[in-house]
Design a protein around this motif. Structure first.
Motif, PDB file in Angstrom:
ATOM      1  N   VAL A 208       2.424   3.014 -11.373  1.00  0.00           N
ATOM      2  CA  VAL A 208       1.126   2.476 -10.950  1.00  0.00           C
ATOM      3  C   VAL A 208       1.321   1.432  -9.854  1.00  0.00           C
ATOM      4  N   MET A 209       0.604   1.627  -8.743  1.00  0.00           N
ATOM      5  CA  MET A 209       0.645   0.666  -7.649  1.00  0.00           C
ATOM      6  C   MET A 209      -0.269  -0.521  -7.960  1.00  0.00           C
ATOM      7  N   PRO A 210       0.075  -1.725  -7.472  1.00  0.00           N
ATOM      8  CA  PRO A 210      -0.810  -2.879  -7.683  1.00  0.00           C
ATOM      9  C   PRO A 210      -2.203  -2.596  -7.131  1.00  0.00           C
ATOM     10  N   GLU A 211      -3.202  -3.110  -7.781  1.00  0.00           N
ATOM     11  CA  GLU A 211      -4.584  -2.877  -7.372  1.00  0.00           C
ATOM     12  C   GLU A 211      -4.800  -3.322  -5.926  1.00  0.00           C
ATOM     13  N   GLY A 212      -5.356  -2.419  -5.138  1.00  0.00           N
ATOM     14  CA  GLY A 212      -5.662  -2.733  -3.752  1.00  0.00           C
ATOM     15  C   GLY A 212      -4.526  -2.517  -2.778  1.00  0.00           C
ATOM     16  N   PHE A 213      -3.307  -2.285  -3.271  1.00  0.00           N
ATOM     17  CA  PHE A 213      -2.166  -2.160  -2.360  1.00  0.00           C
ATOM     18  C   PHE A 213      -2.317  -0.955  -1.434  1.00  0.00           C
ATOM     19  N   SER A 214      -2.682   0.192  -1.996  1.00  0.00           N
ATOM     20  CA  SER A 214      -2.772   1.411  -1.192  1.00  0.00           C
ATOM     21  C   SER A 214      -3.904   1.361  -0.181  1.00  0.00           C
ATOM     22  N   ASP A 215      -4.851   0.429  -0.362  1.00  0.00           N
ATOM     23  CA  ASP A 215      -5.962   0.306   0.575  1.00  0.00           C
ATOM     24  C   ASP A 215      -5.594  -0.509   1.808  1.00  0.00           C
ATOM     25  N   GLN A 216      -4.449  -1.177   1.788  1.00  0.00           N
ATOM     26  CA  GLN A 216      -4.040  -1.979   2.933  1.00  0.00           C
ATOM     27  C   GLN A 216      -3.634  -1.062   4.081  1.00  0.00           C
ATOM     28  N   GLU A 243       7.559  13.251  -3.948  1.00  0.00           N
ATOM     29  CA  GLU A 243       6.283  12.596  -3.674  1.00  0.00           C
ATOM     30  C   GLU A 243       5.126  13.588  -3.771  1.00  0.00           C
ATOM     31  N   ALA A 244       5.330  14.802  -3.246  1.00  0.00           N
ATOM     32  CA  ALA A 244       4.277  15.823  -3.309  1.00  0.00           C
ATOM     33  C   ALA A 244       3.958  16.176  -4.760  1.00  0.00           C
ATOM     34  N   ASN A 245       4.993  16.310  -5.599  1.00  0.00           N
ATOM     35  CA  ASN A 245       4.771  16.628  -7.013  1.00  0.00           C
ATOM     36  C   ASN A 245       4.029  15.500  -7.722  1.00  0.00           C
ATOM     37  N   LEU A 246       4.360  14.261  -7.373  1.00  0.00           N
ATOM     38  CA  LEU A 246       3.677  13.118  -7.998  1.00  0.00           C
ATOM     39  C   LEU A 246       2.212  13.079  -7.578  1.00  0.00           C
ATOM     40  N   ARG A 247       1.963  13.300  -6.293  1.00  0.00           N
ATOM     41  CA  ARG A 247       0.564  13.321  -5.827  1.00  0.00           C
ATOM     42  C   ARG A 247      -0.219  14.431  -6.499  1.00  0.00           C
ATOM     43  N   ALA A 248       0.420  15.598  -6.654  1.00  0.00           N
ATOM     44  CA  ALA A 248      -0.260  16.720  -7.313  1.00  0.00           C
ATOM     45  C   ALA A 248      -0.614  16.391  -8.748  1.00  0.00           C
ATOM     46  N   ALA A 249       0.134  15.483  -9.345  1.00  0.00           N
ATOM     47  CA  ALA A 249      -0.126  15.078 -10.742  1.00  0.00           C
ATOM     48  C   ALA A 249      -1.090  13.899 -10.821  1.00  0.00           C
ATOM     49  N   GLY A 250      -1.608  13.487  -9.656  1.00  0.00           N
ATOM     50  CA  GLY A 250      -2.600  12.408  -9.655  1.00  0.00           C
ATOM     51  C   GLY A 250      -2.062  11.016  -9.438  1.00  0.00           C
ATOM     52  N   VAL A 251      -0.763  10.908  -9.125  1.00  0.00           N
ATOM     53  CA  VAL A 251      -0.174   9.592  -8.886  1.00  0.00           C
ATOM     54  C   VAL A 251      -0.436   9.176  -7.441  1.00  0.00           C
TER      55      VAL A 251
END
Length: 256
Positions: A208-216, A243-251
């Protein structure tokens, strides 16, 4: 997005001014990176790692004129030079005591740049029989995470600790070392990527990424520099597939 960072971004991420970075270039402490097609110099992970090293030593009180030789010196010369600087600092007034203590840690190598918890992880990689190059890559990655993506440093270290406590993860990690010598099109890379992703997904809380981090706006650049540091072609494909497999799993994985 261009590959690498501008001098302004690099300076901000490392915690110095653009003027300081240029001063390091003039002194020959950090090589100037090549220009891209737009005539901008682009700083990549190796450049940023060198900047972090120089900044850390300078902040500890090592004269800039000695840093270049110090970074390229053998361990014995490194320690001897630091001893000399240490004696100089101890002769100064009270407000330099903090610098003296920080300098004292420099003769412990990694502990100049990393907390003890991260150094313990590196020690465990060595104990597992990791190659010196692999341990060096992990050390540089940890330094870069701490400097460029401090928001995820604790979770990054925790993920490494957890994998080292799990025999199956250790075996997958060892296969990952071996993958560096594979052809990028080797079908085993897809299989290994799937297994690594499944193992990571078994502990989603650590992803889990810190809240708001991916929005920067610069999150993808900072994360990418760390996650793709010193990649061999086969490892680059392996990481991309994981990374593609993680994204496909909703991460949520920051990316371009």
């Amino acid at each position: 997005m261009a590959d690498g960072l501008t001098i302004g971004q690099a300076a901000a991420f490392v915690g110095v001014t653009i003027k300081t970075v240029r001063h390091y270039h003039r002194l020959g402490l950090v090589a100037e990176p090549d220009r891209d097609v737009s005539s901008y110099r682009r700083y990549r992970s190796g450049d940023l790692f060198r900047l972090v090293q120089v900044r850390t030593l300078a902040a500890a009180g090592v004269p800039l004129g000695e840093i270049g030789d110090l970074l390229d010196a053998d361990p014995e010369t490194f320690a001897a030079t630091l001893d000399g600087v240490h004696h100089q600092l101890t002769e100064r007034i009270e407000d330099l005591i903090a610098r003296r203590d920080r300098l004292h840690r420099l003769d412990h190598g990694d502990r100049a740049l990393l907390p003890d918890r991260a150094c313990a992880v590196l020690d465990r990689f060595t104990e597992l029989g990791s190659s010196p190059d692999y341990v060096t890559g992990q050390r540089e990655a940890l330094v870069l995470v701490r400097a460029l993506v401090p928001e995820i440093f604790d979770s990054f270290v925790a993920r490494l600790e957890h994998s080292l406590d799990d025999p199956e993860s250790v075996e997958l990690t060892k296969r990952g070392w071996q993958a560096g010598d594979w052809d990028p099109d080797d079908p085993r890379i897809e299989e290994l990527a799937a297994e690594l992703a499944d193992k990571l997904l078994a502990n989603r809380a650590l992803l889990v990424m810190p809240e708001g981090f991916s929005d920067q706006s610069d999150a993808a650049s900072r994360y990418g520099i760390v996650n793709h540091h010193r990649e061999a072609p086969a490892i680059a494909r392996l990481n991309t597939l994981v990374e593609a497999n993680l994204r496909a799993a909703g991460v949520i994985v920051p990316g371009r």
